[in-house]
Design a protein around this motif. Sequence first.
Motif, mmCIF file in Angstrom:
data_model
loop_
_atom_site.group_PDB
_atom_site.id
_atom_site.type_symbol
_atom_site.label_atom_id
_atom_site.label_comp_id
_atom_site.label_asym_id
_atom_site.label_seq_id
_atom_site.Cartn_x
_atom_site.Cartn_y
_atom_site.Cartn_z
ATOM 1 N N THR A 5 39.215 43.859 44.000
ATOM 2 C CA THR A 5 40.209 44.105 42.962
ATOM 3 C C THR A 5 41.277 43.021 43.027
ATOM 4 O O THR A 5 41.348 42.243 43.994
ATOM 5 N N VAL A 6 42.119 42.982 42.012
ATOM 6 C CA VAL A 6 43.194 41.979 41.959
ATOM 7 C C VAL A 6 44.467 42.483 42.605
ATOM 8 O O VAL A 6 45.349 41.694 42.957
ATOM 9 N N ALA A 7 44.583 43.801 42.725
ATOM 10 C CA ALA A 7 45.787 44.407 43.304
ATOM 11 C C ALA A 7 45.488 45.872 43.591
ATOM 12 O O ALA A 7 44.729 46.494 42.851
ATOM 13 N N PRO A 8 46.085 46.424 44.650
ATOM 14 C CA PRO A 8 45.808 47.824 44.966
ATOM 15 C C PRO A 8 46.667 48.774 44.133
ATOM 16 O O PRO A 8 47.229 49.735 44.654
ATOM 17 N N LEU A 9 46.785 48.484 42.854
ATOM 18 C CA LEU A 9 47.635 49.271 41.961
ATOM 19 C C LEU A 9 46.892 49.524 40.648
ATOM 20 O O LEU A 9 46.309 48.604 40.076
ATOM 21 N N THR A 10 46.972 50.773 40.205
ATOM 22 C CA THR A 10 46.145 51.223 39.082
ATOM 23 C C THR A 10 46.355 50.410 37.805
ATOM 24 O O THR A 10 45.394 49.916 37.207
ATOM 25 N N LEU A 11 47.601 50.278 37.367
ATOM 26 C CA LEU A 11 47.848 49.624 36.078
ATOM 27 C C LEU A 11 47.534 48.126 36.143
ATOM 28 O O LEU A 11 46.957 47.554 35.212
ATOM 29 N N THR A 12 47.901 47.499 37.247
ATOM 30 C CA THR A 12 47.637 46.066 37.416
ATOM 31 C C THR A 12 46.131 45.799 37.399
ATOM 32 O O THR A 12 45.651 44.890 36.705
ATOM 33 N N ALA A 13 45.393 46.598 38.154
ATOM 34 C CA ALA A 13 43.938 46.391 38.254
ATOM 35 C C ALA A 13 43.258 46.614 36.905
ATOM 36 O O ALA A 13 42.414 45.820 36.480
ATOM 37 N N HIS A 14 43.637 47.691 36.218
ATOM 38 C CA HIS A 14 43.017 47.947 34.911
ATOM 39 C C HIS A 14 43.407 46.876 33.888
ATOM 40 O O HIS A 14 42.613 46.521 33.018
ATOM 41 N N SER A 15 44.629 46.358 33.988
ATOM 42 C CA SER A 15 45.043 45.297 33.056
ATOM 43 C C SER A 15 44.163 44.070 33.247
ATOM 44 O O SER A 15 43.788 43.399 32.282
ATOM 45 N N SER A 16 43.813 43.770 34.497
ATOM 46 C CA SER A 16 42.927 42.633 34.755
ATOM 47 C C SER A 16 41.507 42.916 34.284
ATOM 48 O O SER A 16 40.839 42.047 33.715
ATOM 49 N N LEU A 17 41.053 44.128 34.512
ATOM 50 C CA LEU A 17 39.693 44.480 34.096
ATOM 51 C C LEU A 17 39.535 44.318 32.580
ATOM 52 O O LEU A 17 38.516 43.831 32.102
ATOM 53 N N PHE A 18 40.562 44.702 31.831
ATOM 54 C CA PHE A 18 40.431 44.681 30.364
ATOM 55 C C PHE A 18 40.875 43.366 29.721
ATOM 56 O O PHE A 18 40.674 43.179 28.520
ATOM 57 N N THR A 19 41.511 42.463 30.476
ATOM 58 C CA THR A 19 41.887 41.163 29.887
ATOM 59 C C THR A 19 41.138 39.999 30.521
ATOM 60 O O THR A 19 41.161 38.899 29.973
ATOM 61 N N GLY A 20 40.523 40.220 31.678
ATOM 62 C CA GLY A 20 39.883 39.109 32.386
ATOM 63 C C GLY A 20 40.883 38.155 33.008
ATOM 64 O O GLY A 20 40.524 37.068 33.458
ATOM 65 N N LEU A 21 42.157 38.567 33.042
ATOM 66 C CA LEU A 21 43.216 37.701 33.580
ATOM 67 C C LEU A 21 43.709 38.228 34.923
ATOM 68 O O LEU A 21 43.784 39.442 35.140
ATOM 69 N N LEU A 22 44.106 37.299 35.794
ATOM 70 C CA LEU A 22 44.724 37.687 37.060
ATOM 71 C C LEU A 22 46.161 38.119 36.795
ATOM 72 O O LEU A 22 46.780 37.697 35.805
#
Length: 415
Positions: free
Chosen positions: A67-84
């Motif tokens: 994952t990109v971060a151990p935080l729900t909103l941050t991780a989902h934001s990356s999953l749906f934008t493809g951005l770090l």
Amino acid sequence: MRYPLGAALLLSVAACAGPRPLAKRVIIVTLDTTRVDYISAYGSTRVSTPNIDGLARRGALFEKATTVAPLTLTAHSSLFTGLLPPHHGVRDNAADPLAADHATLAEILQRRGFHTGAFAASAVLQASRGLSRGFDVYRDGVSDSWSRRFRRPGGEVVAEALQWVSQQGDEPFLLWMHLYDAHAPCDPPEPYRSLYKEDPYAAAVAYADAQVGALLDDLERRRLLDQAVVVIAADHGESFGEHGEEGHGLQLYEDVVRVPLIISAHGLQPRRVTAVASLVDVMPTVLDLVGAGTPKIDGTSLMPALKGRPIATDRAAYSESLYPAHFGGAPLRAVRDDRFKLIDAPQPELYDLERDPGEVRNLASERPAVLAGMSQRLGPLTESPAIALPTPRAVSAELRERLAALGYVSGTVRK
Ligand SMILES: [Zn+2]
């Protein structure tokens, strides 16, 4: 270019044999707070997850997904934008909502005529946080509920999702379902609670697995899994005190950053993939599978891996936790490659994940060349202006002590 007749015939024969038909349906299930070692497809003996395992038998299981971060909103934001996170800006759960100039998977598919429905289980993902863009229907069970709950059980999420699916007919759709059951405090219903009396977390994962089964069985019955891409991923894992943390959000050890990631698509063979993957790769992979091209983002399509072709061995996955910086601690960033992992803490930590998966032996002083190489990989992502650190808040002596015990108080917040 003009081809001689023979070549043209060969080309047209190849065209008739045809590429795989493009995916018409995309199903993404995110399992909140789910550790790899609690999924039996990943070798867990603590819990049985037959439904997730079933998907893994039909798809690609990524052994080294991060994952990109151990935080729900941050991780989902990356999953749906493809951005770090440094590029989409949602650095923690309390951050401003995802900015409208970052295209989401839902927006892109909606523009291509997909019906789009999202069914989330936690207030952290409520519609106002920015991920609802591009979804025709976004149910978080929170903002539209009179009861002002902060979370809801998976059974309720699946029921809503299936109700929506039943209205889609033969239209292409994107369905996102988020399950929060494994997030503390775990309170799974029977029979899971009794089956795993000693381990409520295992019980919650087993319950979430049953919800995955309910979803996939229904889709199968409706023959909606033909021409479908199914993605199962966790947003992050959970620490059980292995390195002094209980929960998630502060540290970047494998307990929280390594995540299950399984991608199944019609016409592809099952396989286990050992190449490094990140949650940012999900969006470009899905776009590839639906034939939508790939925008310029941080993630890359995992399609070659899905087809069993080698993908670059020099891949690396970035993760961060700026959460400690809220409290005067040091921001943490990490990068892992095929074998090594650097955690850029006040005292850098370098681990050989192949020999030391538990991350107990810090090789930073023993392997200076590897340390320098890994630092270089991290470099571009740690420089401003990409990093806007949170302003430290007043913090209780107790929390400061806890951060200090974890090695996260650097005295000053680095800019
Ligand atoms: Zn989460």
